[in-house]
Design a protein around this motif. Structure first.
Motif, PDB file in Angstrom:
ATOM      1  N   THR A  38       6.534  -3.475  -3.641  1.00 52.46           N
ATOM      2  CA  THR A  38       5.877  -3.186  -2.532  1.00 52.46           C
ATOM      3  C   THR A  38       4.535  -2.447  -3.090  1.00 52.46           C
ATOM      4  O   THR A  38       3.373  -2.720  -2.341  1.00 52.46           O
ATOM      5  CB  THR A  38       6.646  -2.410  -1.550  1.00 52.46           C
ATOM      6  OG1 THR A  38       6.853  -1.097  -2.144  1.00 52.46           O
ATOM      7  CG2 THR A  38       7.698  -2.967  -0.997  1.00 52.46           C
ATOM      8  N   GLY A  39       4.557  -1.763  -4.002  1.00 51.38           N
ATOM      9  CA  GLY A  39       3.381  -1.076  -4.480  1.00 51.38           C
ATOM     10  C   GLY A  39       2.391  -2.239  -5.147  1.00 51.38           C
ATOM     11  O   GLY A  39       1.162  -1.969  -4.862  1.00 51.38           O
ATOM     12  N   LEU A  40       2.861  -3.235  -5.619  1.00 50.35           N
ATOM     13  CA  LEU A  40       1.999  -4.325  -6.074  1.00 50.35           C
ATOM     14  C   LEU A  40       1.113  -4.927  -4.737  1.00 50.35           C
ATOM     15  O   LEU A  40       0.151  -5.298  -5.049  1.00 50.35           O
ATOM     16  CB  LEU A  40       2.669  -5.243  -7.065  1.00 50.35           C
ATOM     17  CG  LEU A  40       3.226  -4.778  -8.437  1.00 50.35           C
ATOM     18  CD1 LEU A  40       3.979  -5.795  -8.927  1.00 50.35           C
ATOM     19  CD2 LEU A  40       1.958  -4.563  -9.421  1.00 50.35           C
ATOM     20  N   ARG A  41       1.887  -4.990  -3.863  1.00 49.52           N
ATOM     21  CA  ARG A  41       1.230  -5.609  -2.777  1.00 49.52           C
ATOM     22  C   ARG A  41       0.194  -4.954  -2.068  1.00 49.52           C
ATOM     23  O   ARG A  41      -0.713  -5.476  -1.527  1.00 49.52           O
ATOM     24  CB  ARG A  41       2.314  -6.069  -1.682  1.00 49.52           C
ATOM     25  CG  ARG A  41       1.892  -6.644  -0.425  1.00 49.52           C
ATOM     26  CD  ARG A  41       3.214  -7.226   0.445  1.00 49.52           C
ATOM     27  NE  ARG A  41       2.559  -7.587   1.734  1.00 49.52           N
ATOM     28  CZ  ARG A  41       2.418  -9.360   1.937  1.00 49.52           C
ATOM     29  NH1 ARG A  41       2.495  -9.737   0.715  1.00 49.52           N
ATOM     30  NH2 ARG A  41       1.931  -9.527   3.099  1.00 49.52           N
ATOM     31  N   ALA A  42       0.651  -3.721  -2.029  1.00 51.00           N
ATOM     32  CA  ALA A  42      -0.552  -2.580  -1.541  1.00 51.00           C
ATOM     33  C   ALA A  42      -1.512  -2.466  -2.335  1.00 51.00           C
ATOM     34  O   ALA A  42      -2.578  -2.354  -1.788  1.00 51.00           O
ATOM     35  CB  ALA A  42       0.314  -1.189  -1.367  1.00 51.00           C
ATOM     36  N   TYR A  43      -1.478  -2.648  -3.643  1.00 47.46           N
ATOM     37  CA  TYR A  43      -2.667  -2.667  -4.564  1.00 47.46           C
ATOM     38  C   TYR A  43      -3.522  -3.719  -4.127  1.00 47.46           C
ATOM     39  O   TYR A  43      -4.655  -3.869  -4.093  1.00 47.46           O
ATOM     40  CB  TYR A  43      -2.097  -2.445  -5.866  1.00 47.46           C
ATOM     41  CG  TYR A  43      -3.214  -2.585  -7.016  1.00 47.46           C
ATOM     42  CD1 TYR A  43      -4.082  -1.604  -7.202  1.00 47.46           C
ATOM     43  CD2 TYR A  43      -3.590  -3.846  -7.671  1.00 47.46           C
ATOM     44  CE1 TYR A  43      -5.055  -1.275  -8.184  1.00 47.46           C
ATOM     45  CE2 TYR A  43      -4.558  -3.676  -8.507  1.00 47.46           C
ATOM     46  CZ  TYR A  43      -5.337  -2.411  -8.726  1.00 47.46           C
ATOM     47  OH  TYR A  43      -6.416  -2.444  -9.661  1.00 47.46           O
ATOM     48  N   HIS A  44      -2.857  -4.912  -4.143  1.00 47.13           N
ATOM     49  CA  HIS A  44      -3.867  -6.352  -3.905  1.00 47.13           C
ATOM     50  C   HIS A  44      -4.367  -6.057  -2.504  1.00 47.13           C
ATOM     51  O   HIS A  44      -5.407  -6.399  -2.220  1.00 47.13           O
ATOM     52  CB  HIS A  44      -2.602  -7.444  -3.707  1.00 47.13           C
ATOM     53  CG  HIS A  44      -3.195  -8.747  -3.218  1.00 47.13           C
ATOM     54  ND1 HIS A  44      -4.105  -9.297  -3.987  1.00 47.13           N
ATOM     55  CD2 HIS A  44      -3.230  -9.385  -2.271  1.00 47.13           C
ATOM     56  CE1 HIS A  44      -4.620 -10.343  -3.285  1.00 47.13           C
ATOM     57  NE2 HIS A  44      -4.052 -10.476  -2.164  1.00 47.13           N
ATOM     58  N   MET A  45      -3.849  -5.461  -1.412  1.00 45.97           N
ATOM     59  CA  MET A  45      -4.500  -5.421  -0.163  1.00 45.97           C
ATOM     60  C   MET A  45      -5.632  -4.409   0.089  1.00 45.97           C
ATOM     61  O   MET A  45      -6.467  -4.490   0.574  1.00 45.97           O
ATOM     62  CB  MET A  45      -3.310  -5.142   1.082  1.00 45.97           C
ATOM     63  CG  MET A  45      -2.146  -6.061   1.115  1.00 45.97           C
ATOM     64  SD  MET A  45      -0.786  -5.386   2.490  1.00 45.97           S
ATOM     65  CE  MET A  45      -2.031  -5.359   3.643  1.00 45.97           C
ATOM     66  N   LYS A  46      -5.356  -3.375  -0.922  1.00 45.04           N
ATOM     67  CA  LYS A  46      -6.320  -2.123  -1.119  1.00 45.04           C
ATOM     68  C   LYS A  46      -7.669  -2.588  -1.692  1.00 45.04           C
ATOM     69  O   LYS A  46      -8.656  -2.463  -1.479  1.00 45.04           O
ATOM     70  CB  LYS A  46      -5.741  -1.034  -1.667  1.00 45.04           C
ATOM     71  CG  LYS A  46      -4.917  -0.171  -0.847  1.00 45.04           C
ATOM     72  CD  LYS A  46      -5.777   0.603   0.343  1.00 45.04           C
ATOM     73  CE  LYS A  46      -4.846   1.575   1.017  1.00 45.04           C
ATOM     74  NZ  LYS A  46      -5.756   2.192   1.831  1.00 45.04           N
ATOM     75  N   THR A  47      -7.383  -3.454  -2.819  1.00 44.70           N
ATOM     76  CA  THR A  47      -8.417  -3.681  -3.756  1.00 44.70           C
ATOM     77  C   THR A  47      -8.917  -5.200  -3.775  1.00 44.70           C
ATOM     78  O   THR A  47      -9.846  -5.428  -4.630  1.00 44.70           O
ATOM     79  CB  THR A  47      -7.950  -3.340  -5.323  1.00 44.70           C
ATOM     80  OG1 THR A  47      -6.944  -4.120  -5.418  1.00 44.70           O
ATOM     81  CG2 THR A  47      -7.811  -2.004  -5.522  1.00 44.70           C
ATOM     82  N   SER A  48      -8.161  -6.271  -3.024  1.00 44.98           N
ATOM     83  CA  SER A  48      -8.423  -7.513  -3.185  1.00 44.98           C
ATOM     84  C   SER A  48      -8.165  -8.092  -4.571  1.00 44.98           C
ATOM     85  O   SER A  48      -8.839  -9.265  -4.710  1.00 44.98           O
ATOM     86  CB  SER A  48      -9.684  -7.658  -2.529  1.00 44.98           C
ATOM     87  OG  SER A  48      -9.693  -7.257  -1.178  1.00 44.98           O
ATOM     88  N   LYS A  49      -7.542  -7.290  -5.487  1.00 44.24           N
ATOM     89  CA  LYS A  49      -7.398  -8.009  -6.833  1.00 44.24           C
ATOM     90  C   LYS A  49      -6.153  -8.801  -6.954  1.00 44.24           C
ATOM     91  O   LYS A  49      -5.050  -8.304  -6.178  1.00 44.24           O
ATOM     92  CB  LYS A  49      -7.533  -6.768  -7.901  1.00 44.24           C
ATOM     93  CG  LYS A  49      -8.687  -6.241  -7.803  1.00 44.24           C
ATOM     94  CD  LYS A  49      -8.920  -5.382  -9.066  1.00 44.24           C
ATOM     95  CE  LYS A  49     -10.258  -4.555  -9.064  1.00 44.24           C
ATOM     96  NZ  LYS A  49     -10.256  -3.517 -10.265  1.00 44.24           N
ATOM     97  N   SER A  50      -6.050  -9.759  -7.778  1.00 44.33           N
ATOM     98  CA  SER A  50      -4.704 -10.645  -7.953  1.00 44.33           C
ATOM     99  C   SER A  50      -3.698  -9.709  -8.614  1.00 44.33           C
ATOM    100  O   SER A  50      -3.930  -9.247  -9.727  1.00 44.33           O
ATOM    101  CB  SER A  50      -4.953 -11.846  -8.712  1.00 44.33           C
ATOM    102  OG  SER A  50      -3.720 -12.648  -8.727  1.00 44.33           O
TER     103      SER A  50
END
Length: 278
Positions: free
Chosen positions: A181-193
């Motif tokens: 879930t943290g990896l998903r949140a990081y993707h949503m915050k920074t738009s990085k893959s």
């Protein structure tokens, strides 16, 4: 002439006013442009700092709940599948490794929680933040349970072991899930893959799960090639020898019966002839 002079003075005054106004406009445009750029630069610096804080928070929590805690569980499981000869020595080594890894994991989780409290907007309106808060509390409860370990041979030891095992297993599974879930949140915050990190973490979890199942059955696998004292020794050579003995017994018994009958009848005929002659 008087009218022309008035027109001349009006034009001159207009040009002078325009001349005074243009530099002010030019200077104001020059001053506004750096202010806009400075605002954008400040915003970019804030975004980069926030992304850096999120990355550091994610690495600390991955190292804590996603790696060190599951490895500590593997070490304590390995101590219980050791042989009897080295059981005490391996038990101490794996126990101390388990304790050291769990202490380091708790310190890393504490550092990650401090970063999240100080630098993030903790509205707790998503699964990652809620599960993370519950995970922090469970980690510290597990620490208290671990240090309150009673002696062996008491009734409290059984209750302690069950609660410590359930809490530790729950923390390990929750930490692994919260890493995703943290990896998903990081993707949503920074738009990085985050596809590469997700694949690598999945490979790590799969490898640990395979090693857990393998070492769970390793002692049983080793016993497959060992003959225990209470078990009868049977092999293919003995089975074939028993079959050959049975065949020989079945073939020799009819011969013995036929020879005995033959001798009986031959003797009876000889006696009959002897009686007839006499």
């Amino acid at each position: 002439m008087h009218g022309l002079s008035k027109i001349f003075w009006c034009i001159s005054a207009s040009l002078f006013a325009l001349h005074q106004y243009l530099p002010s406009v030019k200077c104001s445009s020059i001053e506004l442009r750096p202010a806009k750029n400075s605002h954008n630069s400040i915003k970019n610096e804030d975004d980069s700092k926030k992304a850096f804080d999120i990355a550091v928070h994610g690495i600390l929590l991955w190292a804590s709940t996603g790696f060190l805690m599951p490895v500590g569980v593997l070490f304590i499981r390995m101590s219980r599948t050791s042989t009897h000869e080295f059981h005490r020595t391996r038990l101490k080594v794996f126990f101390y490794l388990h304790t050291i890894l769990q202490v380091i994991a708790v310190l890393l989780a504490t550092a990650g929680s401090v970063i999240s409290i100080r630098n993030f907007e903790n509205s707790f309106n998503n699964c990652h933040q809620r599960l993370g808060l519950a995970l922090y509390g469970a980690i510290y409860v597990q620490v208290l349970i671990g240090f309150r370990r009673p002696r062996r041979g008491t009734k409290a030891r059984t209750v302690w072991y069950i609660s410590h095992w359930i809490m530790g297993t729950s923390v390990a599974f929750a930490g692994i899930f919260n890493t995703y879930t943290g990896l998903r949140a990081y993707h949503m915050k920074t738009s990085k893959s985050t596809s590469l990190w997700t694949i690598l973490f999945t490979a790590q979890v799969s490898l640990m799960a395979f090693f857990y199942l393998f070492q769970e059955k390793w002692d049983y696998i080793q016993k497959q090639g060992v003959i225990l004292g209470n078990e009868p020794v049977t092999s293919s050579v003995q089975i074939t020898s028993q079959e050959e003995n049975n065949k020989e017994a079945s073939t020799t018994e009819p011969r013995r019966k036929s020879n005995a009958l033959g001798t009986y009848f031959s003797r009876s005929n000889a006696l009959n002839k002897l009686f007839q002659l006499t």
